[in-house]
Design a protein around this motif. Structure first.
Motif, PDB file in Angstrom:
ATOM      1  N   ALA A 254     -40.254  49.700 125.966  1.00 33.30           N
ATOM      2  CA  ALA A 254     -39.656  50.980 125.573  1.00 33.30           C
ATOM      3  C   ALA A 254     -38.208  50.778 125.168  1.00 33.30           C
ATOM      4  N   VAL A 255     -37.482  50.002 125.980  1.00 32.43           N
ATOM      5  CA  VAL A 255     -36.084  49.734 125.665  1.00 32.43           C
ATOM      6  C   VAL A 255     -35.996  48.922 124.372  1.00 32.43           C
ATOM      7  N   MET A 256     -36.937  47.986 124.214  1.00 38.58           N
ATOM      8  CA  MET A 256     -36.944  47.193 122.978  1.00 38.58           C
ATOM      9  C   MET A 256     -37.243  48.071 121.764  1.00 38.58           C
TER      10      MET A 256
ATOM     11  N   ASP B 189     -26.930  56.884 119.546  1.00 40.18           N
ATOM     12  CA  ASP B 189     -28.265  57.362 119.911  1.00 40.18           C
ATOM     13  C   ASP B 189     -29.043  56.284 120.647  1.00 40.18           C
ATOM     14  N   ARG B 190     -28.858  55.046 120.185  1.00 39.06           N
ATOM     15  CA  ARG B 190     -29.603  53.951 120.798  1.00 39.06           C
ATOM     16  C   ARG B 190     -29.169  53.766 122.240  1.00 39.06           C
ATOM     17  N   ARG B 191     -27.844  53.780 122.482  1.00 40.31           N
ATOM     18  CA  ARG B 191     -27.335  53.599 123.840  1.00 40.31           C
ATOM     19  C   ARG B 191     -27.838  54.708 124.755  1.00 40.31           C
ATOM     20  N   LEU B 192     -27.744  55.946 124.278  1.00 47.48           N
ATOM     21  CA  LEU B 192     -28.155  57.074 125.112  1.00 47.48           C
ATOM     22  C   LEU B 192     -29.654  56.988 125.404  1.00 47.48           C
ATOM     23  N   THR B 193     -30.433  56.602 124.411  1.00 49.07           N
ATOM     24  CA  THR B 193     -31.878  56.459 124.615  1.00 49.07           C
ATOM     25  C   THR B 193     -32.154  55.394 125.679  1.00 49.07           C
ATOM     26  N   ILE B 194     -31.445  54.269 125.584  1.00 47.31           N
ATOM     27  CA  ILE B 194     -31.672  53.189 126.546  1.00 47.31           C
ATOM     28  C   ILE B 194     -31.272  53.632 127.950  1.00 47.31           C
ATOM     29  N   LEU B 195     -30.225  54.432 128.048  1.00 46.69           N
ATOM     30  CA  LEU B 195     -29.796  54.915 129.360  1.00 46.69           C
ATOM     31  C   LEU B 195     -30.837  55.844 129.979  1.00 46.69           C
ATOM     32  N   LEU B 196     -31.502  56.633 129.148  1.00 48.43           N
ATOM     33  CA  LEU B 196     -32.402  57.654 129.681  1.00 48.43           C
ATOM     34  C   LEU B 196     -33.840  57.164 129.868  1.00 48.43           C
TER      35      LEU B 196
ATOM     36  N   LYS C 249     -41.641  36.817 120.952  1.00 49.89           N
ATOM     37  CA  LYS C 249     -40.900  35.582 121.194  1.00 49.89           C
ATOM     38  C   LYS C 249     -39.709  35.873 122.096  1.00 49.89           C
ATOM     39  N   GLY C 250     -38.996  36.972 121.787  1.00 52.82           N
ATOM     40  CA  GLY C 250     -37.866  37.360 122.622  1.00 52.82           C
ATOM     41  C   GLY C 250     -38.293  37.567 124.060  1.00 52.82           C
ATOM     42  N   PHE C 251     -39.427  38.211 124.223  1.00 52.87           N
ATOM     43  CA  PHE C 251     -39.936  38.490 125.557  1.00 52.87           C
ATOM     44  C   PHE C 251     -40.334  37.202 126.268  1.00 52.87           C
ATOM     45  N   LEU C 252     -40.969  36.289 125.539  1.00 57.75           N
ATOM     46  CA  LEU C 252     -41.400  35.023 126.137  1.00 57.75           C
ATOM     47  C   LEU C 252     -40.201  34.190 126.571  1.00 57.75           C
ATOM     48  N   ILE C 253     -39.169  34.167 125.723  1.00 57.84           N
ATOM     49  CA  ILE C 253     -37.973  33.399 126.062  1.00 57.84           C
ATOM     50  C   ILE C 253     -37.356  33.961 127.338  1.00 57.84           C
ATOM     51  N   LYS C 254     -37.330  35.298 127.407  1.00 59.74           N
ATOM     52  CA  LYS C 254     -36.762  35.967 128.572  1.00 59.74           C
ATOM     53  C   LYS C 254     -37.566  35.621 129.822  1.00 59.74           C
ATOM     54  N   ALA C 255     -38.899  35.651 129.680  1.00 61.33           N
ATOM     55  CA  ALA C 255     -39.753  35.349 130.826  1.00 61.33           C
ATOM     56  C   ALA C 255     -39.528  33.917 131.278  1.00 61.33           C
ATOM     57  N   GLY C 256     -39.303  33.029 130.303  1.00 60.01           N
ATOM     58  CA  GLY C 256     -39.153  31.622 130.639  1.00 60.01           C
ATOM     59  C   GLY C 256     -37.795  31.291 131.231  1.00 60.01           C
ATOM     60  N   THR C 257     -36.792  32.099 130.963  1.00 59.70           N
ATOM     61  CA  THR C 257     -35.450  31.757 131.430  1.00 59.70           C
ATOM     62  C   THR C 257     -34.995  32.667 132.571  1.00 59.70           C
ATOM     63  N   ILE C 258     -34.583  33.887 132.225  1.00 57.19           N
ATOM     64  CA  ILE C 258     -33.989  34.767 133.225  1.00 57.19           C
ATOM     65  C   ILE C 258     -34.979  35.131 134.322  1.00 57.19           C
ATOM     66  N   ILE C 259     -36.180  35.547 133.908  1.00 65.86           N
ATOM     67  CA  ILE C 259     -37.131  36.007 134.908  1.00 65.86           C
ATOM     68  C   ILE C 259     -37.560  34.834 135.791  1.00 65.86           C
ATOM     69  N   PHE C 260     -37.746  33.662 135.166  1.00 61.48           N
ATOM     70  CA  PHE C 260     -38.098  32.472 135.929  1.00 61.48           C
ATOM     71  C   PHE C 260     -37.025  32.188 136.992  1.00 61.48           C
TER      72      PHE C 260
ATOM     73  N   ALA D  25     -36.834  44.747 132.826  1.00 59.44           N
ATOM     74  CA  ALA D  25     -36.242  45.883 132.117  1.00 59.44           C
ATOM     75  C   ALA D  25     -34.730  45.719 132.000  1.00 59.44           C
ATOM     76  N   ILE D  26     -34.098  45.243 133.086  1.00 61.33           N
ATOM     77  CA  ILE D  26     -32.639  45.085 133.048  1.00 61.33           C
ATOM     78  C   ILE D  26     -32.242  44.064 131.971  1.00 61.33           C
ATOM     79  N   THR D  27     -33.017  42.970 131.878  1.00 65.26           N
ATOM     80  CA  THR D  27     -32.671  41.977 130.848  1.00 65.26           C
ATOM     81  C   THR D  27     -32.850  42.566 129.444  1.00 65.26           C
ATOM     82  N   SER D  28     -33.877  43.402 129.280  1.00 65.04           N
ATOM     83  CA  SER D  28     -34.037  44.062 127.972  1.00 65.04           C
ATOM     84  C   SER D  28     -32.869  44.986 127.694  1.00 65.04           C
TER      85      SER D  28
END
Lengths: 669, 75
Positions: free
Chosen positions: A408-410, A420-427, A510-521, A629-632
């Motif tokens: 959703a954030v993506m 608008d983008r910032r406010l949407t991401i906040l809500l 790809k962005g999601f996979l990289i995130k899963a492989g680095t930060i989430i790992f 979600a926080i990393t997104s």
């Protein structure tokens, strides 16, 4: 020798399709420094030339990030050729950008796209003559059908070698005069500047960025003011900006009059028919909701869930078992089982299982975006969303939030306007995501019996209400400045190119996979460590004695006023940061009943009261979403400050609302 | 007769005579081709009454009534 090309064009003119056709999969996507505007660089399949895909823009004004990025890139990086793509079915407005691009003084190749549609309409273009007038090679193509694309690279290479500058537009006398006077004024100091004609035109428009960049002295500024005053005096209702735009459009009209012969017997276009239904007063909202429902059903319903099931099977039953057997035969120490199987395979796998849903979601979103429907959705929902300070386009990310906050954030990327983008991401995180449902199910089941359904439903409503209230408050405070308006093109409906959709979806995945492989790992390993080692660095199996257990005890008094001061609750909330699914399973382990939700329901009434259960559910609804979600949020906000603000907002609201509800509810329940 | 674009009414056509706002919103309007002398037609009103869809220079544009109030048209 490879050349450097810059791809410039309006939104919705087939720019991305052309870029993909030119470069295939050889692309690098990042952000322009400091802003969340996509920066795409690719290399052509033939010749290996570098192509920068600049943002889709309508003009080179100084008011939008995208437009500033484009002009700065061209002025600073000096691409060998500017590849300007225009939509042949809407050539008049598209050429408005072309004129400004030509004034930058770099060689230009004009690619007129949608040749198939032009021919279907029966319009006739004199390509040679258009090229002669503009001083640039003109190539008609159909990016979607591939017509003439083979000729493009040779044309670009020739233009790069010839280094021919495009002709300057010929404006009306008053404008020509003013431009000439400004050129005389600038020529003393900036005679070597190839973009001097661009600067002169921008000075007429009163462009503050250019004015600052040229750092004119007082005498020059005074002279400039005098030139503008004389210019404005030549027109009755004119001011410099309108007069300059008018001059450009008048020149475009003369070019078109000489080169385009429109078929007078124009039929009503397919788009007009579709719009008569899709944006119809009565049907628009039901159709919109139906489309959203279908998208949801596909993503979070059977199809998504089935593929997700396969992935879960892959991680838990195949890889998990295989690693387990390997560890057993290697006689590995006990903690390695827990680290590798529970934490890494369980944790990273637990996030990776969202991949099918993210893929499906972005396939749908790309289709809606590229087909032209997204603009209509924004058109339909704008009034509604504006009440909470958002624009129509925010509706889709917000709705996605009920499925999973991460995609959703993506999805907020589809909003052009940064505010608008910032406010949407906040809500968006206030939309109760799917992973929170098990928490409500267990607690509502244990405490509210027949009312459970209503209580669960009211959680979703509460999330919405909080988002609306927050949006309303933020609109009146932090996000007050909204001068961007809502001026949006409604492009004709077009069948999107499969390649463009697939490439776009792949980028997201790809962005999601990289995130899963680095930060989430790494976060998974850190949390595992906190869960399994005590403060004295002893390996413990009871997480009550672990560091996180100690943290939980430390934190527990903070939650006492909210009705759940037990350390088990605090630890569950902490593990909920990894994934919301972990809240229930952690609680099960801590209360010694294992993973089974049923036995947890039996034990909960001994430790929670109905009021504190309600308060706990509300806290789970509103507090900071998971790491994924926080990393997104971090990625899409492109700012640590905003990410912290988002986390702070959620924690603050969760605490306040839970506290209020608990203190009131315990009087009644 | 001069009217504000927001009051033009569905399926009505007018010639733009002035744009009475400033800064970024004005810039955006004129960049999108809304300049004095251009013919605009109100094609549709969104189901909730705002924004409106206009047709000009061979393409479709949507804008809020609050943006359209600053645009004067001659009919």
């Amino acid at each position: 020798m490879p050349f450097k090309f810059a791809l410039v064009g309006n939104p919705n003119c087939g720019k991305t399709t052309l870029f993909n056709e030119l470069t295939g999969s050889k692309q690098y996507v990042g952000n322009w420094p400091g802003v969340t505007v996509d920066k795409k660089i690719g290399y052509t399949r033939e010749g290996g030339h570098e192509v920068a895909d600049l943002p889709g823009i309508y003009s080179l004004s100084p008011y939008s990030m995208e437009e500033i990025i484009t002009r700065d890139y061209i002025i600073q990086s000096k691409p060998d050729v500017i590849l300007n793509i225009v939509d042949g079915t809407n050539i008049e407005r598209n050429l408005y950008l072309t004129l400004q691009v030509m004034e930058l003084g770099r060689p230009v190749v004009l690619v007129v796209n949608m040749l198939d549609e032009i021919e279907a309409r029966g319009d006739k273009f004199d390509w040679e003559r258009m090229g002669a007038i503009l001083g640039a090679q003109v190539l008609p193509v159909s990016a979607r059908k591939g017509t003439n694309l083979k000729k493009l690279i040779p044309v670009l290479e020739r233009a790069a070698k010839e280094k021919r500058k495009p002709n300057l537009p010929v404006y009306d006398h008053a404008t020509q005069n003013a431009l000439h006077e400004i050129l005389v004024l600038l020529s003393g100091r900036f005679s070597q500047e190839e973009s001097i004609h661009f600067y002169a035109a921008k000075l007429i428009e009163g462009d503050s960025h250019v004015l600052k960049k040229l750092s004119l002295n007082d005498a020059e500024r005074k002279e400039l003011t005098a030139i503008i005053a004389r210019y404005e005096a030549t027109a009755k209702l004119g001011d410099r900006e309108t007069m300059m735009a008018d001059a450009r459009y008048k020149y475009i009209s003369t070019v078109i009059a000489k080169t385009v012969e429109r078929n007078p017997a124009r039929k009503r276009s397919v788009s007009e028919y579709i719009d008569m239904v899709v944006t119809n007063r009565v049907l628009a909202i039901p159709i919109f909701l139906l489309i959203i429902f279908c998208m949801f059903a596909l993503t979070f319903g059977t199809v998504g869930a089935t593929i997700q099931g396969w992935l879960e099977y892959l991680f838990n039953d195949l890889i998990g078992v295989w690693v387990h057997d390997a560890l057993v035969s290697a006689n590995a120490p006990q903690w390695t089982f827990s680290l590798l199987i529970d934490a890494i395979i369980g944790g990273v796998g637990g996030v990776l299982v969202f991949l099918p849903q993210i893929t499906l979601l972005f396939l749908c979103l790309s289709f809606l975006e590229d087909s032209g429907y997204m603009a209509r959705a924004a058109f339909i929902m704008d009034t509604f969303m504006r009440k909470i300070g958002l624009s129509g386009k925010s509706f889709i990310p917000m709705l996605m939030g009920f499925g999973c906050t991460t995609p959703a954030v993506m999805a907020a990327r589809t909003l052009e306007n940064e505010r608008d983008r910032r406010l949407t991401i906040l809500l968006t995180p206030f939309m109760s995501c799917g992973a929170r449902l098990p928490i409500y199910a267990v607690f509502a089941g244990a405490f509210f019996g027949k009312m459970a359904g209503i209580v669960i439903f009211s959680m979703y409503v509460l999330g919405l209400v909080i988002a609306i209230v927050c949006g309303f408050v933020l609109k009146k405070t932090l996000f007050r400045d909204n001068n961007a308006g809502f001026i949006m093109e409604l492009p004709p409906y077009r069948l999107p190119s499969m390649q463009t959709i697939l490439i776009h979806t792949w980028e997201k995945c790809k962005g999601f996979l990289i995130k899963a492989g680095t930060i989430i790992f790494s976060m998974t390993v850190v949390i595992w460590f906190l869960q399994h080692f005590s403060l004295t660095m002893q390996y413990v199996t009871d997480s009550g004695q672990s560091i996180i257990g100690s943290l939980g005890r430390l934190l527990a008094p903070v939650f006492a006023p909210l009705g759940f001061g037990q350390w088990e609750a605090s630890v569950s909330l902490l593990t909920g940061l990894v994934a919301k699914e972990a809240v229930v399973s952690t609680m099960g382990i801590l209360y010694g009943v294992g993973d089974a939700a049923g036995s947890l329901s039996a034990i909960l009434p001994q430790v929670f009261t109905p009021a504190s259960a309600l308060s706990f559910m509300i806290f789970c609804l509103l507090y900071t979403p998971c790491i994924s979600a926080i990393t997104s949020i971090r990625r899409e906000m492109n700012s640590g400050k905003w990410t912290m603000a988002s986390i702070g907002l959620q924690l603050g609201i969760a605490y306040t609302v839970s506290l209020t509800v608990y203190q009131i509810a315990r009087l009644f329940l | 007769m001069t009217k504000r674009l927001k009051d033009l009414g569905k399926n009505k056509t007018g010639i733009v005579t002035a744009i009475n706002c400033s800064g970024a919103s004005k810039r955006r309007l004129i960049d999108m081709g809304i300049t004095p002398g251009v013919e605009v037609k109100v094609v549709r009103v969104a189901p909730l009454g705002d924004p409106i869809q206009i047709s000009l220079r061979g393409y479709e544009l949507s804008l809020r009534r609050s943006d359209a109030k600053d645009i004067l048209v001659e009919i």
